[in-house]
Design an enzyme around this catalytic site. Structure first.
Site, PDB file in Angstrom:
ATOM      1  N   SER A 185       0.838  -1.284  -0.036  1.00  0.00           N
ATOM      2  CA  SER A 185       0.070   0.075  -0.005  1.00  0.00           C
ATOM      3  C   SER A 185       0.797   1.258   0.076  1.00  0.00           C
ATOM      4  O   SER A 185       2.076   1.204   0.516  1.00  0.00           O
ATOM      5  CB  SER A 185      -0.762  -0.084   1.381  1.00  0.00           C
ATOM      6  OG  SER A 185      -1.408   1.194   1.332  1.00  0.00           O
ATOM      7  N   TYR A 225      -1.796  -1.119  10.189  1.00  0.00           N
ATOM      8  CA  TYR A 225      -1.831  -1.406   8.873  1.00  0.00           C
ATOM      9  C   TYR A 225      -0.694  -0.756   8.183  1.00  0.00           C
ATOM     10  O   TYR A 225      -0.027  -1.694   7.357  1.00  0.00           O
ATOM     11  CB  TYR A 225      -3.202  -0.963   8.280  1.00  0.00           C
ATOM     12  CG  TYR A 225      -3.274  -0.987   6.971  1.00  0.00           C
ATOM     13  CD1 TYR A 225      -3.841  -2.287   6.300  1.00  0.00           C
ATOM     14  CD2 TYR A 225      -2.819   0.138   5.868  1.00  0.00           C
ATOM     15  CE1 TYR A 225      -4.032  -2.224   5.047  1.00  0.00           C
ATOM     16  CE2 TYR A 225      -3.354  -0.044   4.480  1.00  0.00           C
ATOM     17  CZ  TYR A 225      -3.648  -1.231   4.059  1.00  0.00           C
ATOM     18  OH  TYR A 225      -3.852  -1.373   2.637  1.00  0.00           O
ATOM     19  N   LYS A 249       2.286  -3.078   6.183  1.00  0.00           N
ATOM     20  CA  LYS A 249       2.400  -2.792   4.713  1.00  0.00           C
ATOM     21  C   LYS A 249       3.879  -2.532   4.567  1.00  0.00           C
ATOM     22  O   LYS A 249       4.441  -2.969   3.590  1.00  0.00           O
ATOM     23  CB  LYS A 249       1.519  -1.729   4.233  1.00  0.00           C
ATOM     24  CG  LYS A 249      -0.070  -2.200   4.013  1.00  0.00           C
ATOM     25  CD  LYS A 249      -0.081  -3.473   3.398  1.00  0.00           C
ATOM     26  CE  LYS A 249      -1.607  -3.836   3.017  1.00  0.00           C
ATOM     27  NZ  LYS A 249      -1.695  -5.009   2.074  1.00  0.00           N
TER      28      LYS A 249
HETATM   29  N1  LIG Z   1      -8.644  -0.668  -1.756  1.00  0.00           N
HETATM   30  C1  LIG Z   1      -7.717   0.005  -1.665  1.00  0.00           C
HETATM   31  O1  LIG Z   1      -7.902   1.228  -1.505  1.00  0.00           O
HETATM   32  C2  LIG Z   1      -6.223  -0.441  -1.078  1.00  0.00           C
HETATM   33  C3  LIG Z   1      -5.262   0.595  -1.211  1.00  0.00           C
HETATM   34  C4  LIG Z   1      -3.871  -0.157  -0.727  1.00  0.00           C
HETATM   35  C5  LIG Z   1      -3.635  -1.300  -0.508  1.00  0.00           C
HETATM   36  N2  LIG Z   1      -4.963  -2.223  -0.743  1.00  0.00           N
HETATM   37  C6  LIG Z   1      -4.399  -3.729  -0.317  1.00  0.00           C
HETATM   38  O2  LIG Z   1      -5.117  -4.473  -1.491  1.00  0.00           O
HETATM   39  C7  LIG Z   1      -5.195  -5.860  -0.987  1.00  0.00           C
HETATM   40  C8  LIG Z   1      -6.751  -5.996  -1.489  1.00  0.00           C
HETATM   41  O3  LIG Z   1      -7.719  -5.317  -0.857  1.00  0.00           O
HETATM   42  P1  LIG Z   1      -9.044  -4.807  -1.649  1.00  0.00           P
HETATM   43  O4  LIG Z   1      -9.001  -3.456  -1.781  1.00  0.00           O
HETATM   44  O5  LIG Z   1      -9.369  -5.828  -2.697  1.00  0.00           O
HETATM   45  O6  LIG Z   1     -10.215  -5.102  -0.297  1.00  0.00           O
HETATM   46  P2  LIG Z   1     -11.062  -6.221  -0.412  1.00  0.00           P
HETATM   47  O7  LIG Z   1     -11.640  -6.030   1.097  1.00  0.00           O
HETATM   48  O8  LIG Z   1     -11.976  -6.230  -1.542  1.00  0.00           O
HETATM   49  O9  LIG Z   1     -10.207  -7.738  -0.283  1.00  0.00           O
HETATM   50  C9  LIG Z   1      -9.338  -7.879   0.763  1.00  0.00           C
HETATM   51  C10 LIG Z   1      -9.523  -9.534   0.720  1.00  0.00           C
HETATM   52  O10 LIG Z   1      -8.839 -10.234   1.903  1.00  0.00           O
HETATM   53  C11 LIG Z   1      -9.695 -11.056   2.434  1.00  0.00           C
HETATM   54  N3  LIG Z   1      -9.216 -11.453   3.747  1.00  0.00           N
HETATM   55  C12 LIG Z   1      -9.155 -10.602   4.906  1.00  0.00           C
HETATM   56  N4  LIG Z   1      -8.715 -11.168   6.059  1.00  0.00           N
HETATM   57  C13 LIG Z   1      -8.783 -12.504   5.710  1.00  0.00           C
HETATM   58  C14 LIG Z   1      -8.254 -13.667   6.522  1.00  0.00           C
HETATM   59  N5  LIG Z   1      -8.008 -13.273   7.727  1.00  0.00           N
HETATM   60  N6  LIG Z   1      -8.053 -14.803   5.721  1.00  0.00           N
HETATM   61  C15 LIG Z   1      -8.257 -14.827   4.468  1.00  0.00           C
HETATM   62  N7  LIG Z   1      -8.770 -13.795   3.743  1.00  0.00           N
HETATM   63  C16 LIG Z   1      -8.810 -12.555   4.317  1.00  0.00           C
HETATM   64  C17 LIG Z   1     -11.021 -10.791   2.350  1.00  0.00           C
HETATM   65  O11 LIG Z   1     -12.048 -11.706   2.451  1.00  0.00           O
HETATM   66  C18 LIG Z   1     -11.235  -9.935   0.931  1.00  0.00           C
HETATM   67  O12 LIG Z   1     -11.497 -10.858   0.061  1.00  0.00           O
HETATM   68  C19 LIG Z   1      -5.280  -5.591   0.591  1.00  0.00           C
HETATM   69  O13 LIG Z   1      -4.031  -6.098   0.990  1.00  0.00           O
HETATM   70  C20 LIG Z   1      -5.205  -4.113   0.506  1.00  0.00           C
HETATM   71  O14 LIG Z   1      -4.520  -3.669   1.989  1.00  0.00           O
HETATM   72  C21 LIG Z   1      -5.923  -1.762  -0.979  1.00  0.00           C
END
Ligand SMILES: NC(=O)c1ccc[n+]([C@@H]2O[C@H](COP(=O)([O-])OP(=O)(O)OC[C@H]3O[C@@H](n4cnc5c(N)ncnc54)[C@H](O)[C@@H]3O)[C@@H](O)[C@H]2O)c1
Length: 252
Positions: free
Chosen positions: A142, A157, A161
């Site tokens: 992130s 977080y 990260k």
């Molecule tokens: N959306 C954003 O703005 C953003 C920004 C920076 C980084 N990210 C990173 O991108 C990645 C994907 O996030 P996203 O935005 O698609 O959100 P999202 O919530 O759609 O996806 C996160 C996924 O992780 C799974 N998950 C969470 N805890 C879990 C556990 N204990 N065991 C198994 N699975 C688990 C959830 O079921 C979900 O499918 C994450 O690592 C997030 O930190 C997202």
């Protein structure tokens, strides 16, 4: 449609939604067989069905990535399904935010278990399974790994990260030449994770105009396309880097 990943097997964590789902669909569209894991069987099943409807091949298993045996569970199930493992994408994560004064040890431990230890465990198990045959790993970190955040109180977080970047660099150094390891740093991406974050549309658009040169949220597919490059031969000389995919947010 490009078919640059024919014969490859990919494991995608968090594949039931958001960036993980988009990545699973993209890798499958390029010919990879894709195994997805996450928390909820119903959302995983739905993505497996989407891949199949698009002519691809996928399977899934609910695995709790906060559990100490998550790496072996995920990798063993992938190899049992497909006979091999070539690609790992760590997209699972949670985005808890608690002001630092109220941050409990339990909150801290839970955030690090899924966002940092889980990533180490899946990388470790994948590296064992890939062995000398090699492979490619991408960790979805992130922009919070490299900058502070005035809107969200997300210290656990951000620490996790940033820890992923240390793991990425060190694993790249240790696991070359057989295995390449890279990270992607998404800015704000339009996924379920953003629910509850700057919900007021006016406030959100003012924030984006001020902090993001491209003045919009990213789409999950715009992360998946960079992941696809990194795990394919197009990224064959890239290892140990962290690529911001953030509309320019980390520039300003
Ligand atoms: N959306 C954003 O703005 C953003 C920004 C920076 C980084 N990210 C990173 O991108 C990645 C994907 O996030 P996203 O935005 O698609 O959100 P999202 O919530 O759609 O996806 C996160 C996924 O992780 C799974 N998950 C969470 N805890 C879990 C556990 N204990 N065991 C198994 N699975 C688990 C959830 O079921 C979900 O499918 C994450 O690592 C997030 O930190 C997202």
């Amino acid at each position: 449609m490009e078919r640059g990943l024919n014969d490859k097997v990919a494991l995608v964590t968090g594949g039931g939604s958001g960036i993980g789902r988009a990545t699973a669909l993209r890798l499958a569209s390029e010919g990879a067989r894709v195994f997805i894991i996450g928390r909820h069987a119903d959302t995983l099943d739905a993505v497996v069905a989407e891949v199949a409807a698009a002519g691809g091949e996928a399977s899934c298993l609910p695995v709790d990535l906060a559990a100490t045996d998550c790496g072996e569970k995920a990798v063993d199930a992938t190899v049992a399904w497909s006979g091999r493992l070539d690609i790992l994408v760590n997209a699972a994560g949670t985005f808890p935010y608690t002001p630092v004064h109220e941050l409990s040890d339990k909150d801290w431990d839970e955030a690090l278990a899924i966002n940092l230890s889980g990533v180490m465990r899946t990388c470790r198990a994948a590296a064992r399974a890939m062995g000398e045959k090699g492979g490619a790993i991408v960790n979805i970190s992130s922009t919070n790994a490299v900058m502070g955040d005035k809107v969200s109180c997300c210290s656990a977080y951000s620490a996790a990260k940033a820890g992923q970047l240390g793991l990425t660099r060190q694993f790249a150094a240790e696991l070359g030449p057989a295995i390449r390891v890279n990270a992607v740093l998404p800015g704000p991406i339009d996924t379920p994770m953003l629910e509850g974050w700057l919900d007021d549309p006016q406030e959100r658009s003012e924030w984006m105009a001020r902090y993001i040169p491209l003045e919009r949220l990213g789409r999950p597919e715009e992360i998946a396309s960079v992941v696809a490059m990194l795990v394919s031969d197009d990224g064959g000389y890239v290892t140990g880097v962290a690529i911001p995919v953030d509309g320019g947010m980390t520039l300003v």
